[in-house]
Write an enzyme that holds these catalytic residues in place. Structure first.
Site, PDB file in Angstrom:
ATOM      1  N   GLY A 171      -4.153  -5.675   0.778  1.00  0.00           N
ATOM      2  CA  GLY A 171      -5.057  -6.349   1.806  1.00  0.00           C
ATOM      3  C   GLY A 171      -4.194  -7.574   2.054  1.00  0.00           C
TER       4      GLY A 171
ATOM      5  N   GLY B  94       0.884  -1.107   0.092  1.00  0.00           N
ATOM      6  CA  GLY B  94       0.036   0.054   0.105  1.00  0.00           C
ATOM      7  C   GLY B  94       0.905   1.516  -0.069  1.00  0.00           C
TER       8      GLY B  94
HETATM    9  C1  3PG Z   1      -5.383  -5.721  -4.725  1.00  0.00           C
HETATM   10  O1  3PG Z   1      -5.337  -4.966  -5.703  1.00  0.00           O
HETATM   11  O2  3PG Z   1      -5.310  -5.374  -3.652  1.00  0.00           O
HETATM   12  C2  3PG Z   1      -5.814  -6.933  -5.269  1.00  0.00           C
HETATM   13  O3  3PG Z   1      -5.559  -7.195  -6.623  1.00  0.00           O
HETATM   14  C3  3PG Z   1      -7.104  -7.583  -4.597  1.00  0.00           C
HETATM   15  O4  3PG Z   1      -8.183  -6.750  -5.291  1.00  0.00           O
HETATM   16  P1  3PG Z   1      -9.393  -6.922  -4.426  1.00  0.00           P
HETATM   17  O5  3PG Z   1      -9.601  -6.135  -3.283  1.00  0.00           O
HETATM   18  O6  3PG Z   1     -10.465  -6.190  -5.570  1.00  0.00           O
HETATM   19  O7  3PG Z   1      -9.857  -8.557  -4.412  1.00  0.00           O
END
Ligand code: 3PG
Length: 401
Positions: free
Chosen positions: A375, A352
């Site tokens: 995530g 991130g």
């Molecule tokens: C992300 O960008 O964190 C991943 O590609 C997962 O995408 P998502 O949160 O739409 O499942």
């Protein structure tokens, strides 16, 4: 994936799930190709060993077939990085795709269309997973950024394709985010930032079990200050997390972890790039002012604390680094980690905003590891298991980097 020998790969159809969820601008140009570049080593390895790669990914969160979420804009960059012409299918299952797969020569790549054009993907419907699986002989998951999702192409498909193994990227992410964090070279420091303590509770609790030093920054510090009885002006505070902040500080003490909060902050008269700002001690935030970055004393204290570390993990910015005048703390951490990397310290950047900061400072290439997952890396750092990884464990295939 390197456990698979040449003989096993030659002429084999390999379903590779990658996370090619890259940002595109309004003209469908890729604005950051990091995830494509990160997927290349596994694909190159497979094609150089004569495999036929059937490459799958999602892009965005489409509801049904949505042209702006097509994977077509990725084909030129993929072809360029792989040094071969990548073919693209207009669908990800069905007779047309099967025809294209059966025409693939050894050492080639067919990119399937966005797997999320089917709602069955996110619902992890076995019939859909079976259709994906029927295209190939074996499965490689390299989609670390999506490994926290139990979807058909990340989890369901493994039930129908054996062996199911991890690609190089997925393995590297696990090596650093689980391996290096669980058995770190010590002293081990964790730097956690971000605006809200509520979104980092799991990460802080889990890291408190493992680290020797915990440095906190970002908007979350004001909840800690308030819990200590300090005035925070109009800074962001999560009133319902004051007790939690107190208990995290107590836990750090109990565990013998040295928890450092910034000693001074950059306060602003409003939340804006052109706000008026000044540096004040943490204990003297004036009414009507909000803290938007850590101050110079804190930077010095943090740098000193990091000086003797052997492993550092960083997740979350120290301030509102999107605004230049409040980016100093975050950039200072990026620079310090780059310096430590140069001295052989293991430096891990977990997903991130901190990745964006490291890139902004231009020191991304010197870090030991920069996670490609947002995530997924948070969940791993919280100590959770990822369905996309567990499915591979079930397939009981051991994978070495
Ligand atoms: C992300 O960008 O964190 C991943 O590609 C997962 O995408 P998502 O949160 O739409 O499942």
């Amino acid at each position: 994936v390197s456990d698979l020998t040449l003989a096993e790969l030659e002429g084999k159809r390999v379903f590779v799930r990658a996370d090619l969820n890259v940002p595109l601008d309004e003209n469908q140009n890729i604005t950051d190709d990091t995830r494509i570049r990160a997927a290349v080593p596994t694909i190159k390895y497979l094609i150089s060993n004569g495999a036929k790669v059937i490459l799958s990914s999602h892009l965005g969160r489409p509801k049904g077939v949505t042209p702006k979420f097509s994977l077509s804009p990725l084909v030129p960059r993929l072809s360029e990085l792989l040094g071969i012409k990548v073919e693209k299918a207009d669908d990800c299952v069905g007779p047309e795709v099967e025809k294209l797969v059966s025409a693939l020569p050894n050492g080639s790549v067919l990119l399937l269309e966005n797997v999320r054009f089917y709602k069955e993907e996110e619902k992890n419907e076995p019939e859909f997973a079976k259709k994906l699986a029927s295209l190939a002989d074996l499965y490689v998951n390299d989609a670390f950024g999506t490994a926290h999702r139990a979807h058909a192409s990340t989890e369901g498909v493994t039930k129908f394709l054996k062996p199911s193994v991890a690609g190089f990227l997925l393995q590297k992410e696990l090596d650093y985010l689980v391996g290096a964090v669980s058995s770190p070279k010590r002293p081990f420091a964790a730097i956690v930032g971000g605006s809200k303590v509520s979104s980092k509770i799991g990460v802080i609790e889990s890291l408190l079990e493992k680290c020797d030093i915990l440095l906190l920054g970002g908007g979350m510090i004001f909840t800690f200050y308030k819990a200590q009885g300090l005035s925070v002006g109009s800074s962001l505070v999560e009133e319902d997390k004051l007790d939690l902040a107190t208990s995290l500080m107590a836990k750090a003490k109990e565990k013998g972890v040295s928890l450092l909060l910034p000693t001074d902050v950059v306060v602003a008269d409003k939340f804006a790039a052109d706000a008026e700002s000044k540096i004040v001690p943490a204990s003297a935030i004036p009414d009507g002012w909000m803290g938007l970055d850590i101050g110079p004393d804190s930077i010095k204290t943090f740098n000193d604390a990091l000086e003797t570390t052997k492993t550092v993990i960083w997740n979350g910015p120290m301030g509102v680094f999107e605004f230049d005048q409040f980016a100093t703390g975050t950039e200072a951490v990026a620079k310090k980690l780059a310096e430590l990397s140069g001295k052989g310290v293991t430096t891990i950047i977990g997903g991130g905003d901190s990745v964006a900061a490291v890139e902004k400072v231009g020191v991304a290439n010197v870090m030991s590891h920069i996670s490609t997952g947002g995530g997924a890396s948070l969940e791993l750092l919280e100590g959770k298991e990822l369905p996309g990884v567990n499915a591979l464990d079930e397939a009981s295939v051991s994978v070495a980097v």
